[in-house]
Design a protein around this motif. Structure first.
Motif, PDB file in Angstrom:
ATOM      1  N   MET A  30       0.824  -1.207   0.000  1.00 14.43           N
ATOM      2  CA  MET A  30       0.000   0.000   0.000  1.00 14.43           C
ATOM      3  C   MET A  30       0.860   1.259   0.000  1.00 14.43           C
ATOM      4  O   MET A  30       0.534   2.235  -0.692  1.00 14.43           O
ATOM      5  CB  MET A  30      -0.957   0.009   1.191  1.00 14.43           C
ATOM      6  CG  MET A  30      -1.778   1.288   1.290  1.00 14.43           C
ATOM      7  SD  MET A  30      -3.121   1.210   2.485  1.00 14.43           S
ATOM      8  CE  MET A  30      -4.397   0.456   1.471  1.00 14.43           C
ATOM      9  N   ALA A  31       1.941   1.259   0.751  1.00 11.73           N
ATOM     10  CA  ALA A  31       2.825   2.427   0.767  1.00 11.73           C
ATOM     11  C   ALA A  31       3.378   2.688  -0.631  1.00 11.73           C
ATOM     12  O   ALA A  31       3.422   3.845  -1.089  1.00 11.73           O
ATOM     13  CB  ALA A  31       3.956   2.216   1.757  1.00 11.73           C
ATOM     14  N   ARG A  32       3.775   1.630  -1.314  1.00 12.11           N
ATOM     15  CA  ARG A  32       4.278   1.803  -2.674  1.00 12.11           C
ATOM     16  C   ARG A  32       3.155   2.213  -3.619  1.00 12.11           C
ATOM     17  O   ARG A  32       3.393   2.961  -4.579  1.00 12.11           O
ATOM     18  CB  ARG A  32       4.942   0.513  -3.143  1.00 12.11           C
ATOM     19  CG  ARG A  32       6.301   0.269  -2.465  1.00 12.11           C
ATOM     20  CD  ARG A  32       6.901  -1.068  -2.830  1.00 12.11           C
ATOM     21  NE  ARG A  32       8.269  -1.183  -2.323  1.00 12.11           N
ATOM     22  CZ  ARG A  32       8.972  -2.322  -2.301  1.00 12.11           C
ATOM     23  NH1 ARG A  32       8.416  -3.446  -2.766  1.00 12.11           N
ATOM     24  NH2 ARG A  32      10.207  -2.350  -1.838  1.00 12.11           N
ATOM     25  N   GLY A  33       1.934   1.748  -3.350  1.00  7.76           N
ATOM     26  CA  GLY A  33       0.791   2.175  -4.149  1.00  7.76           C
ATOM     27  C   GLY A  33       0.518   3.655  -3.993  1.00  7.76           C
ATOM     28  O   GLY A  33       0.190   4.347  -4.970  1.00  7.76           O
ATOM     29  N   LEU A  34       0.638   4.174  -2.772  1.00 10.37           N
ATOM     30  CA  LEU A  34       0.467   5.611  -2.554  1.00 10.37           C
ATOM     31  C   LEU A  34       1.542   6.405  -3.280  1.00 10.37           C
ATOM     32  O   LEU A  34       1.273   7.470  -3.844  1.00 10.37           O
ATOM     33  CB  LEU A  34       0.504   5.914  -1.053  1.00 10.37           C
ATOM     34  CG  LEU A  34      -0.794   5.686  -0.292  1.00 10.37           C
ATOM     35  CD1 LEU A  34      -0.536   5.663   1.206  1.00 10.37           C
ATOM     36  CD2 LEU A  34      -1.816   6.764  -0.641  1.00 10.37           C
ATOM     37  N   LEU A  35       2.765   5.886  -3.273  1.00 10.46           N
ATOM     38  CA  LEU A  35       3.842   6.565  -3.990  1.00 10.46           C
ATOM     39  C   LEU A  35       3.575   6.561  -5.492  1.00 10.46           C
ATOM     40  O   LEU A  35       3.772   7.583  -6.167  1.00 10.46           O
ATOM     41  CB  LEU A  35       5.181   5.893  -3.671  1.00 10.46           C
ATOM     42  CG  LEU A  35       6.415   6.478  -4.363  1.00 10.46           C
ATOM     43  CD1 LEU A  35       6.547   7.970  -4.106  1.00 10.46           C
ATOM     44  CD2 LEU A  35       7.671   5.732  -3.908  1.00 10.46           C
TER      45      LEU A  35
END
Length: 264
Positions: A30-35
């Motif tokens: 999810m963190a990479r998705g937000l990025l």
């Protein structure tokens, strides 16, 4: 995909947290998705960003189940990867000219508070509740929470929330200044969409200048900041947006800022 991103041709970017079954807990994916979503907002002209979440809660914070499976150096390395991606996303969103609207509901905890507080306009459903949560499990803050809360609430109130981890209802959060306003849960999506649409039609470059002035003013001395304001206003007045705004006012019509492409 744990984060959805739709960048419309009219300039609205809709970012959606899509891990509702897990309270939109932030894991590495999810963190990479937000990025990825933040980066998408730099590749196409964006006039406003709307951040929403699926499921019963906006964001319960980090994914403790994922973190608990690791220990020692492996855990530290993993957390750095999660936090770096999340923080890079927040940096990109903060640097945009396009303002961000966040619609939050249910539980807003940990990094979820950081996401909510980072938005320029934050609408909270009347069923929302906020808790910092970090120190309750022996963690310290991330997602800009230790930077944002003292500026929004003052250091005493920020420490009260960060040290006691008390759960705060939406009405009290609004009174403290952590969210812009509270709306009924049934109206949250519609009100957030209306707000984002109004900002989408506004002067994007002027919004960006205003966002940066407010951020800079929190740490600047008055004299240099007045000089910064003067230079910014002169440039804004000479811009296409400024000329359209004044022409519309004098012509007694609504300005059409959407005909002026935003910067990418």
């Amino acid at each position: 995909m744990r984060v959805g991103i739709e960048t419309r041709d009219d300039g609205l970017a809709h970012v959606t947290l899509r891990r509702g079954e897990a309270g939109n807990a932030i894991d590495l994916e999810m963190a990479r998705g937000l990025l990825d979503a933040a980066r998408a907002c730099t590749r196409k002209p964006v006039r406003a960003v709307l951040l929403t979440a699926e499921g019963k809660s906006f964001c319960v914070g980090g994914d403790l189940h994922e973190f608990h499976r690791l220990s020692g150096a492996a855990l530290e390395k993993h957390l750095i990867a999660v936090i770096d991606a999340l923080h890079d996303a927040l940096r990109i969103f903060a640097a945009l000219d396009a303002p961000m609207v966040a619609a939050v509901h249910g539980v807003v905890a940990g990094a979820g508070i950081g996401l909510a507080a980072a938005a320029d306009v934050t609408l909270a459903a009347d069923n929302a509740s906020f808790t910092a949560a970090y120190t309750g499990i022996g963690y310290s803050p991330d997602a800009g929470v230790s930077w944002l809360l003292p500026r929004l609430l003052g250091p005493k109130r920020a420490l009260d929330l960060l040290l006691t981890n008390r759960r705060i209802p939406a009405a009290e959060v609004a009174a403290l200044g952590l969210v812009s306003r509270v709306v009924s849960a049934d109206e949250l999506a519609a009100e957030a969409a209306r707000t984002a649409e109004a900002l989408r039609r506004g002067p994007t470059a002027a919004f960006g200048i205003t966002r940066r002035l407010v951020a800079a003013g929190l740490i600047a001395d008055l004299g240099p900041h007045l000089d910064r304001e003067a230079r910014a206003l002169a440039a804004a007045a000479a811009s296409d947006e400024g000329r359209e705004g004044v022409a519309a006012f004098l012509g007694k019509r609504a300005p059409d800022f959407t005909r002026i492409p935003p910067r990418t």
